[in-house]
Design a protein around this motif. Sequence first.
Motif, PDB file in Angstrom:
ATOM      1  N   ASP A  15       0.816  -1.208   0.000  1.00  0.00           N
ATOM      2  CA  ASP A  15       0.000   0.000   0.000  1.00  0.00           C
ATOM      3  C   ASP A  15       0.852   1.261   0.000  1.00  0.00           C
ATOM      4  N   ILE A  16       2.076   1.149   0.536  1.00  0.00           N
ATOM      5  CA  ILE A  16       2.943   2.307   0.697  1.00  0.00           C
ATOM      6  C   ILE A  16       4.336   1.971   0.180  1.00  0.00           C
ATOM      7  N   VAL A  17       4.930   2.882  -0.552  1.00  0.00           N
ATOM      8  CA  VAL A  17       6.337   2.788  -0.939  1.00  0.00           C
ATOM      9  C   VAL A  17       7.108   3.782  -0.082  1.00  0.00           C
ATOM     10  N   HIS A  18       8.047   3.271   0.701  1.00  0.00           N
ATOM     11  CA  HIS A  18       8.853   4.117   1.590  1.00  0.00           C
ATOM     12  C   HIS A  18      10.295   4.050   1.115  1.00  0.00           C
ATOM     13  N   ALA A  19      10.824   5.184   0.677  1.00  0.00           N
ATOM     14  CA  ALA A  19      12.169   5.249   0.097  1.00  0.00           C
ATOM     15  C   ALA A  19      13.134   5.917   1.069  1.00  0.00           C
ATOM     16  N   HIS A  20      14.316   5.344   1.185  1.00  0.00           N
ATOM     17  CA  HIS A  20      15.362   5.875   2.052  1.00  0.00           C
ATOM     18  C   HIS A  20      16.565   6.261   1.189  1.00  0.00           C
ATOM     19  N   GLY A  21      16.959   7.508   1.279  1.00  0.00           N
ATOM     20  CA  GLY A  21      18.135   7.940   0.530  1.00  0.00           C
ATOM     21  C   GLY A  21      17.759   8.777  -0.666  1.00  0.00           C
ATOM     22  N   PRO A  22      18.638   9.710  -1.050  1.00  0.00           N
ATOM     23  CA  PRO A  22      18.300  10.684  -2.096  1.00  0.00           C
ATOM     24  C   PRO A  22      18.126  10.090  -3.482  1.00  0.00           C
ATOM     25  N   ARG A  23      18.955   9.118  -3.855  1.00  0.00           N
ATOM     26  CA  ARG A  23      18.849   8.596  -5.221  1.00  0.00           C
ATOM     27  C   ARG A  23      17.552   7.826  -5.440  1.00  0.00           C
ATOM     28  N   VAL A  24      17.219   6.954  -4.498  1.00  0.00           N
ATOM     29  CA  VAL A  24      16.006   6.157  -4.661  1.00  0.00           C
ATOM     30  C   VAL A  24      14.765   7.027  -4.600  1.00  0.00           C
ATOM     31  N   ALA A  25      14.868   8.192  -3.956  1.00  0.00           N
ATOM     32  CA  ALA A  25      13.720   9.099  -3.893  1.00  0.00           C
ATOM     33  C   ALA A  25      13.287   9.553  -5.283  1.00  0.00           C
ATOM     34  N   PHE A  26      14.239   9.620  -6.216  1.00  0.00           N
ATOM     35  CA  PHE A  26      13.912  10.068  -7.564  1.00  0.00           C
ATOM     36  C   PHE A  26      12.952   9.101  -8.266  1.00  0.00           C
ATOM     37  N   TRP A  27      12.994   7.822  -7.870  1.00  0.00           N
ATOM     38  CA  TRP A  27      12.226   6.789  -8.570  1.00  0.00           C
ATOM     39  C   TRP A  27      11.037   6.272  -7.764  1.00  0.00           C
ATOM     40  N   ALA A  28      10.902   6.719  -6.517  1.00  0.00           N
ATOM     41  CA  ALA A  28       9.859   6.175  -5.647  1.00  0.00           C
ATOM     42  C   ALA A  28       8.461   6.412  -6.212  1.00  0.00           C
ATOM     43  N   ASP A  29       8.232   7.590  -6.775  1.00  0.00           N
ATOM     44  CA  ASP A  29       6.916   7.908  -7.309  1.00  0.00           C
ATOM     45  C   ASP A  29       6.573   7.005  -8.494  1.00  0.00           C
ATOM     46  N   THR A  30       7.569   6.738  -9.335  1.00  0.00           N
ATOM     47  CA  THR A  30       7.354   5.849 -10.486  1.00  0.00           C
ATOM     48  C   THR A  30       7.032   4.433 -10.024  1.00  0.00           C
ATOM     49  N   VAL A  31       7.779   3.940  -9.035  1.00  0.00           N
ATOM     50  CA  VAL A  31       7.532   2.597  -8.501  1.00  0.00           C
ATOM     51  C   VAL A  31       6.131   2.521  -7.903  1.00  0.00           C
ATOM     52  N   ALA A  32       5.767   3.525  -7.110  1.00  0.00           N
ATOM     53  CA  ALA A  32       4.462   3.512  -6.449  1.00  0.00           C
ATOM     54  C   ALA A  32       3.317   3.538  -7.475  1.00  0.00           C
ATOM     55  N   HIS A  33       3.480   4.334  -8.515  1.00  0.00           N
ATOM     56  CA  HIS A  33       2.441   4.421  -9.547  1.00  0.00           C
ATOM     57  C   HIS A  33       2.264   3.064 -10.241  1.00  0.00           C
ATOM     58  N   ALA A  34       3.354   2.425 -10.610  1.00  0.00           N
ATOM     59  CA  ALA A  34       3.269   1.131 -11.285  1.00  0.00           C
ATOM     60  C   ALA A  34       2.745   0.044 -10.359  1.00  0.00           C
ATOM     61  N   ALA A  35       3.010   0.174  -9.058  1.00  0.00           N
ATOM     62  CA  ALA A  35       2.561  -0.826  -8.086  1.00  0.00           C
ATOM     63  C   ALA A  35       1.124  -0.593  -7.637  1.00  0.00           C
ATOM     64  N   HIS A  36       0.528   0.521  -8.052  1.00  0.00           N
ATOM     65  CA  HIS A  36      -0.809   0.926  -7.602  1.00  0.00           C
ATOM     66  C   HIS A  36      -0.837   1.113  -6.086  1.00  0.00           C
ATOM     67  N   ALA A  37       0.270   1.591  -5.531  1.00  0.00           N
ATOM     68  CA  ALA A  37       0.338   1.875  -4.098  1.00  0.00           C
ATOM     69  C   ALA A  37      -0.443   3.146  -3.787  1.00  0.00           C
ATOM     70  N   ARG A  38      -0.868   3.259  -2.531  1.00  0.00           N
ATOM     71  CA  ARG A  38      -1.680   4.409  -2.148  1.00  0.00           C
ATOM     72  C   ARG A  38      -0.855   5.654  -1.843  1.00  0.00           C
ATOM     73  N   ALA A  39       0.390   5.446  -1.391  1.00  0.00           N
ATOM     74  CA  ALA A  39       1.149   6.612  -0.914  1.00  0.00           C
ATOM     75  C   ALA A  39       2.646   6.380  -1.048  1.00  0.00           C
ATOM     76  N   VAL A  40       3.383   7.498  -1.069  1.00  0.00           N
ATOM     77  CA  VAL A  40       4.849   7.480  -1.099  1.00  0.00           C
ATOM     78  C   VAL A  40       5.359   8.228   0.128  1.00  0.00           C
ATOM     79  N   VAL A  41       6.294   7.602   0.828  1.00  0.00           N
ATOM     80  CA  VAL A  41       6.953   8.211   1.977  1.00  0.00           C
ATOM     81  C   VAL A  41       8.447   8.289   1.683  1.00  0.00           C
ATOM     82  N   LEU A  42       9.062   9.421   1.947  1.00  0.00           N
ATOM     83  CA  LEU A  42      10.501   9.585   1.773  1.00  0.00           C
ATOM     84  C   LEU A  42      11.116   9.965   3.112  1.00  0.00           C
ATOM     85  N   THR A  43      12.214   9.319   3.468  1.00  0.00           N
ATOM     86  CA  THR A  43      12.973   9.734   4.647  1.00  0.00           C
ATOM     87  C   THR A  43      14.156  10.570   4.196  1.00  0.00           C
ATOM     88  N   LEU A  44      14.283  11.767   4.771  1.00  0.00           N
ATOM     89  CA  LEU A  44      15.346  12.695   4.395  1.00  0.00           C
ATOM     90  C   LEU A  44      16.565  12.427   5.279  1.00  0.00           C
TER      91      LEU A  44
END
Length: 302
Positions: A15-44
């Motif tokens: 349901d949620i894609v949680h990305a850790h780190g700056p590089r993976v943050a660039f792709w988290a939204d794309t992964v979440a969209h393709a996975a039909h996840a409800r939300a994206v969380v990024l840890t800074l």
Amino acid sequence: GEATALGRRLRGTCDIVHAHGPRVAFWADTVAHAAHARAVVLTLHELRWLSLPPGPKRWLWTALEDAANARADRLVVLSSDAQARVLARQPAWRDRLVLAPGTTPLLAEPTPPRTPVPHTEALRLVSVGRLHWVKGYDALLRAVAEARGRGFALTLTIVGDGPLESALRAQADALGLRDVVRWQSGAFDPGRVLPEHDVFVAASHTETQGIAALEAMACGLPVLAPDLGGFRDLVVPDVTGVLVPGREGDAWPHALADAIVALAHDPARRTRMGLAGHERAHAHFAPSMAAAALTDLYRGLI
């Protein structure tokens, strides 16, 4: 392509894609969209407008990360300082910011604090972090050289590797520290290495939280660090360690040397601080607390 493929493989499983780190943050939204996840969380984990040397690279990284962060449903920050700095730059993100301090496996189980072993040898300092501009090792080496020049026997173990290794080794040699500084690169066991020392010392220009300092506290070491960033959440001044102000001033290595010398003079104070730090780490930064904060975040999103 790879981010989309990953999202498709995850479809229906999260349901949620949680990305850790700056590089993976660039792709988290794309992964979440393709996975039909409800939300994206990024840890800074890092604030690049502070952690990179001034110049075009800092500007570019900051712009790219701002764009990625703007797409996230929630942004996790690791310290009150990081929260304040993000809000100062992006006040519109206030409702999406969540403070959830990091932790370390060393705090997973109650453990007795390190028992200092009386010795008449040199004061054993240790610092952990990549050999990069942001960690300020050049200032630390100058401070150690000054403290040693005042007649105090000490050693410094630097654990880490990175692009500045050759330059820092050359600086240590030029300062007459070849036999004082011990370099350790590659993977290391903090639960084994840190207790072999007397004081954890940091010289960072900025620190989002300071996991290495937290690991040192978990092992019962007093922490000596700049008065900035996440260190302010971790260290209680003169209780669990010493925070040295004025990090960006030219006189800061001298002030750090003063703090090193003061701790070298007072083993009872070091022991007291180490015990207090061990207690604080377990009381305020245990994995169970981080898990509870993130669980509340996830439940709120779904």
